[in-house]
Scaffold this active site. Structure first.
Site, PDB file in Angstrom:
ATOM      1  N   GLU A 176       2.011  11.244   0.563  1.00 22.68           N
ATOM      2  CA  GLU A 176       1.240  12.434   0.890  1.00 22.68           C
ATOM      3  C   GLU A 176       2.094  13.694   0.703  1.00 22.68           C
ATOM      4  O   GLU A 176       2.728  14.138   1.655  1.00 22.68           O
ATOM      5  CB  GLU A 176       0.711  12.339   2.317  1.00 22.68           C
ATOM      6  CG  GLU A 176      -0.184  11.116   2.537  1.00 22.68           C
ATOM      7  CD  GLU A 176      -0.833  11.086   3.914  1.00 22.68           C
ATOM      8  OE1 GLU A 176      -0.919  12.133   4.604  1.00 22.68           O
ATOM      9  OE2 GLU A 176      -1.267  10.004   4.323  1.00 22.68           O
ATOM     10  N   TYR A 205     -11.766  12.089   4.812  1.00 24.64           N
ATOM     11  CA  TYR A 205     -11.888  12.683   6.139  1.00 24.64           C
ATOM     12  C   TYR A 205     -10.869  13.813   6.275  1.00 24.64           C
ATOM     13  O   TYR A 205     -10.063  14.041   5.369  1.00 24.64           O
ATOM     14  CB  TYR A 205     -11.680  11.639   7.234  1.00 24.64           C
ATOM     15  CG  TYR A 205     -10.623  10.596   6.949  1.00 24.64           C
ATOM     16  CD1 TYR A 205      -9.265  10.892   7.046  1.00 24.64           C
ATOM     17  CD2 TYR A 205     -10.978   9.307   6.569  1.00 24.64           C
ATOM     18  CE1 TYR A 205      -8.298   9.939   6.791  1.00 24.64           C
ATOM     19  CE2 TYR A 205     -10.007   8.344   6.306  1.00 24.64           C
ATOM     20  CZ  TYR A 205      -8.669   8.660   6.422  1.00 24.64           C
ATOM     21  OH  TYR A 205      -7.699   7.704   6.154  1.00 24.64           O
ATOM     22  N   ASP A 211       0.861  -1.170   0.000  1.00 25.95           N
ATOM     23  CA  ASP A 211       0.000   0.000   0.000  1.00 25.95           C
ATOM     24  C   ASP A 211       0.907   1.232   0.000  1.00 25.95           C
ATOM     25  O   ASP A 211       1.761   1.377   0.882  1.00 25.95           O
ATOM     26  CB  ASP A 211      -0.900   0.008   1.243  1.00 25.95           C
ATOM     27  CG  ASP A 211      -1.730   1.274   1.342  1.00 25.95           C
ATOM     28  OD1 ASP A 211      -2.574   1.481   0.450  1.00 25.95           O
ATOM     29  OD2 ASP A 211      -1.544   2.043   2.310  1.00 25.95           O
ATOM     30  N   ASP A 238       1.328   5.181   0.368  1.00 24.57           N
ATOM     31  CA  ASP A 238       0.653   6.331   0.960  1.00 24.57           C
ATOM     32  C   ASP A 238       1.559   7.564   0.834  1.00 24.57           C
ATOM     33  O   ASP A 238       2.114   8.058   1.811  1.00 24.57           O
ATOM     34  CB  ASP A 238       0.333   6.027   2.429  1.00 24.57           C
ATOM     35  CG  ASP A 238      -0.564   7.073   3.065  1.00 24.57           C
ATOM     36  OD1 ASP A 238      -0.927   8.040   2.371  1.00 24.57           O
ATOM     37  OD2 ASP A 238      -0.879   6.936   4.254  1.00 24.57           O
TER      38      ASP A 238
END
Length: 393
Positions: free
Chosen positions: A160, A234, A156, A158
């Site tokens: 950012e 979110y 995965d 991620d």
């Protein structure tokens, strides 16, 4: 009365008649079996995915807390990047955690366990690593070797964020194309390993919901290399700023100052050509606490004074809701829950069972792949996870 058998066989010998009808019967059987196999496959479609993140950066994970039978995927967060290779910053405890996570497959053999790379804290080295073909391939080889070594089911990513500073990270315009090329290199190496060990290996990403993220990536191209795109639906920014808002509203609110919503984000992805069956809707298992200015009489439209911090759902339920000091409210337009304490002027935006029901119904109506949540330890009693399981049936 005429002899029926003589009528049937008139002009056709008996042997030829039997051959023709046997052939016809065989065709009917094949068609019957094919139709029923197709029906069975439709009735037994795989369920929606339920992907949970478990944080290992605080030390050893309490494995008794995890209910593997309620999950399809579990992402272990986070691995770092060092010298263009995957790296465990807390190797001593991370290795123990990974081995213990694999033991959960005793209870759920279908559970997929992935290593998540990056996150808010460990995204600084992505841009440099993805800059050249050589560095991308070096990382891909190391990451896939890591998957094989610890008997995991995939990766995965991620980052950012590509092309954006995130937490003050190195970033450059080329990140847009390099992100796609990185995913391509990872998928190719995962497929090679999968073929060698006869196992389907998974590649996913955690993706921001903002227009900025889509503008700085090639998600329409990148999706070809991904099994799932976990939308971090979110921590929406309040727009306009300075007043109370929901952290993860399903729809735009009529009463709270927030022009962002999950529906708007999903539609933005769909307009980019992202296939809905690859999109996974992220749900926060935590909430944000804000201090409102002292002259506020309610939480609606109140001016914010400061951010107090975050709390997991379990803490919100036990220490805030059950304290009797906070008023529980529902924004029925946005489908978002919140708390307000009129005595100390605190506002809490959070997720609960009620709001989750609407999100699950929406994602099913849109044909999305399922749900993802951050982070497991925030729901120690499994209240929200239980609701996800109920709604995903």
């Amino acid at each position: 009365m005429k002899n029926q058998s003589s009528t049937i066989f008139q002009g056709v010998n008996k042997k030829e008649f039997l051959i023709r009808n046997t052939f016809r019967l065989a065709i009917l059987i094949v068609l019957f079996l094919g139709i029923n196999t197709f029906k069975a496959s439709c009735l037994n479609k795989p369920p929606h995915v339920i992907i949970g993140y478990v944080a290992g950066y605080d030390g050893l994970v309490d494995m008794n807390m995890i209910k593997p039978e309620k999950l399809t995927h579990l992402n272990y967060a986070f691995a770092n990047i060092k010298n263009n290779r995957i790296n465990l910053k807390n190797a001593t405890t991370d290795i123990v955690n990974l081995r213990n996570l694999n033991k959960l497959k005793i209870k759920n053999p279908d559970l997929k366990i992935l290593i998540s790379v990056g996150g808010w804290t460990y995204s600084n080295n992505f841009s440099d690593m993805a800059l050249t073909d050589t560095s991308r391939k070096a990382f891909a080889r190391s990451a896939v070797a890591f998957v094989e070594k610890y008997k995991l089911d995939g990766l995965d990513i991620d980052w950012e964020y590509p092309g954006l500073p995130g937490a003050g990270n190195v970033h450059r315009p080329e990140d847009k194309q390099n992100f796609t090329l990185l995913l391509k290199a990872l998928k190719e190496d995962l497929n090679k390993l999968g073929k060698r060990i006869n196992k389907k290996l998974v590649l996913t990403i955690a993706a921001d919901c903002s227009k900025d993220f889509l503008d700085h990536t090639e998600m329409n191209k990148a999706q070809a290399y991904l099994d799932y795109i976990n939308l971090m639906a979110y921590d929406f920014l309040n727009d306009p700023p300075g007043k109370t808002f929901h952290q993860a509203p399903l729809y735009p609110s009529k009463t709270f100052n927030n022009n962002n919503s999950i529906v708007q984000s999903v539609q933005r992805y769909l307009k980019e050509g992202i296939r809905p069956e690859k999109m996974v809707l992220g749900i926060p298992f935590y909430g944000h606490i804000y201090q409102i200015k002292s002259d506020a009489r309610s939480a609606v439209g109140a001016e914010l004074k400061s951010a107090v911090g975050t709390k997991g759902f379990a803490d919100i339920k036990d220490s805030l809701i059950n304290s009797g000091q906070f008023q529980y409210h529902r924004d029925t337009t946005a489908k978002a829950a919140y708390l307000f304490n009129p005595h100390n002027q605190q506002f809490v935006t959070f997720e609960d069972e009620w709001s989750i029901r609407y999100k699950c119904k929406y994602l099913k109506d849109q044909g999305l792949a399922g749900v993802m949540f951050w982070e497991y330890s925030n729901d120690e009693k499994g209240i929200l996870l239980q609701e996800l399981n109920r709604m995903m049936k």
